[in-house]
Scaffold this active site. Structure first.
Site, PDB file in Angstrom:
ATOM      1  N   ASP A  26     -16.610 -41.829  16.279  1.00 27.66           N
ATOM      2  CA  ASP A  26     -16.779 -42.395  14.952  1.00 27.66           C
ATOM      3  C   ASP A  26     -17.321 -41.349  13.983  1.00 27.66           C
ATOM      4  OD1 ASP A  26     -16.765 -44.327  12.995  1.00 27.66           O
ATOM      5  OD2 ASP A  26     -18.635 -45.277  13.639  1.00 27.66           O
ATOM      6  N   HIS A  43      -9.910 -36.426  10.222  1.00 27.26           N
ATOM      7  CA  HIS A  43      -9.195 -36.747  11.460  1.00 27.26           C
ATOM      8  C   HIS A  43      -8.724 -35.467  12.170  1.00 27.26           C
ATOM      9  CE1 HIS A  43      -9.528 -40.932  10.651  1.00 27.26           C
ATOM     10  NE2 HIS A  43      -8.672 -40.949   9.637  1.00 27.26           N
ATOM     11  N   ASN A  74      -7.428 -51.112  13.991  1.00 22.28           N
ATOM     12  CA  ASN A  74      -7.167 -50.020  13.051  1.00 22.28           C
ATOM     13  C   ASN A  74      -5.872 -50.201  12.258  1.00 22.28           C
ATOM     14  OD1 ASN A  74      -8.653 -47.368  15.072  1.00 22.28           O
ATOM     15  ND2 ASN A  74      -9.546 -48.634  13.461  1.00 22.28           N
ATOM     16  N   ARG A 194     -21.619 -43.407  21.456  1.00 23.42           N
ATOM     17  CA  ARG A 194     -21.049 -43.640  20.127  1.00 23.42           C
ATOM     18  C   ARG A 194     -21.673 -42.667  19.143  1.00 23.42           C
ATOM     19  NH1 ARG A 194     -18.991 -48.907  16.945  1.00 23.42           N
ATOM     20  NH2 ARG A 194     -18.343 -47.805  15.070  1.00 23.42           N
ATOM     21  N   LEU A 201     -20.502 -51.848  19.839  1.00 24.22           N
ATOM     22  CA  LEU A 201     -19.430 -51.448  20.750  1.00 24.22           C
ATOM     23  C   LEU A 201     -18.046 -51.573  20.133  1.00 24.22           C
ATOM     24  CD1 LEU A 201     -20.683 -52.902  24.151  1.00 24.22           C
ATOM     25  CD2 LEU A 201     -21.037 -50.628  23.168  1.00 24.22           C
TER      26      LEU A 201
END
Length: 246
Positions: A26, A43, A74, A194, A201
């Site tokens: 993330d 990205h 997404n 994460r 989650l």
């Protein structure tokens, strides 16, 4: 240049005790925003982090590294961003499959990836087939993946087997569900990481994380590297895992 695992991390790697690590990657968008760049730049930087961490996972002797690349939610993002993400996935497979294969890595996809564009599905199937006989670590990519969808699909498979008389309803237990999930042949999940400071989650490996250790870091995914992975594994090593016992 890819980040290298520090010697002290390598020396302690066999002692960290983790077989399977999963990462919710993330922070790509926030990384780009901080630099006044378009989201696609974040990205792209995230793909470089995937390369660094995949190499580090091999050196740190993990059996499996699972990466949350594209969730079933997404699709709600702008079509242009989804297209960019799929383009990056194509490029990653084309450019990195030789290195993965040469290092004995077995590529796996979890999630309902077969709904993707046919030529991409064909490319993914070819990459998995090419590495299927490898005996090194597994890199599992969660693609069009959602844990609730995974459990629904597993339940349907078990129900169909029960209707067909292959199994009795009373035989459906934890082991049967484990075997019906996308992760059936992967080691149990030990550590779920994460990045980016979020503490949820997000519909990722909900069943598998039942007794996994959770590790949250404020570091944005494009900045994550071998040393950051080593720190997470050091934290994991210090946890007292009792699995419900004393």
């Amino acid at each position: 240049m890819a980040s290298q695992v520090k010697p002290d991390l390598l020396s302690s790697a066999p002692a960290h005790g983790a077989r399977h690590v999963a990462i919710i990657m993330d922070g790509n968008g926030r990384w780009a925003k901080k630099r006044f760049l378009p989201r696609i730049a974040g990205h792209r930087a995230g793909v470089e982090a995937v390369r660094r961490v995949s190499r580090a996972a091999r050196e740190l002797k993990l059996e499996c590294l699972t990466l949350y690349a594209f969730s079933s939610e997404n699709w709600k993002r702008p079509a242009s961003e989804v297209a960019d993400l799929m383009g990056l996935l194509r490029h990653f497979i084309q450019s990195d499959i030789d290195e993965l294969h040469a290092n004995g890595v077995r590529l796996r996809i979890i999630g309902n990836y077969r709904v993707l564009e046919p030529s991409l599905v064909e490319m993914i199937d070819g990459a998995m087939a090419r590495t299927a006989g490898n005996t090194g670590p597994v890199i599992a990519i969660a693609l069009n993946y959602g844990a609730q969808d995974e459990m629904v699909r597993a339940a349907r498979r078990l129900a169909q087997r029960a209707v067909a008389g292959e199994i009795a309803a009373e035989d459906i237990g934890v082991e049967a569900i484990d075997e019906a999930l996308d992760t059936a042949d992967l080691p149990p999940l030990d550590l779920l990481i994460r990045t980016s400071g979020e503490h949820r989650l997000s519909n990722f490996m909900l069943w598998q994380a039942a007794y996994a250790e959770l590790y949250f870091t404020d570091m944005l995914w494009p900045d994550f590297d071998a040393h950051a992975l080593g720190q997470a594994l050091d934290a994991f090593r210090m946890r007292d895992r009792r699995f419900g016992g004393l």
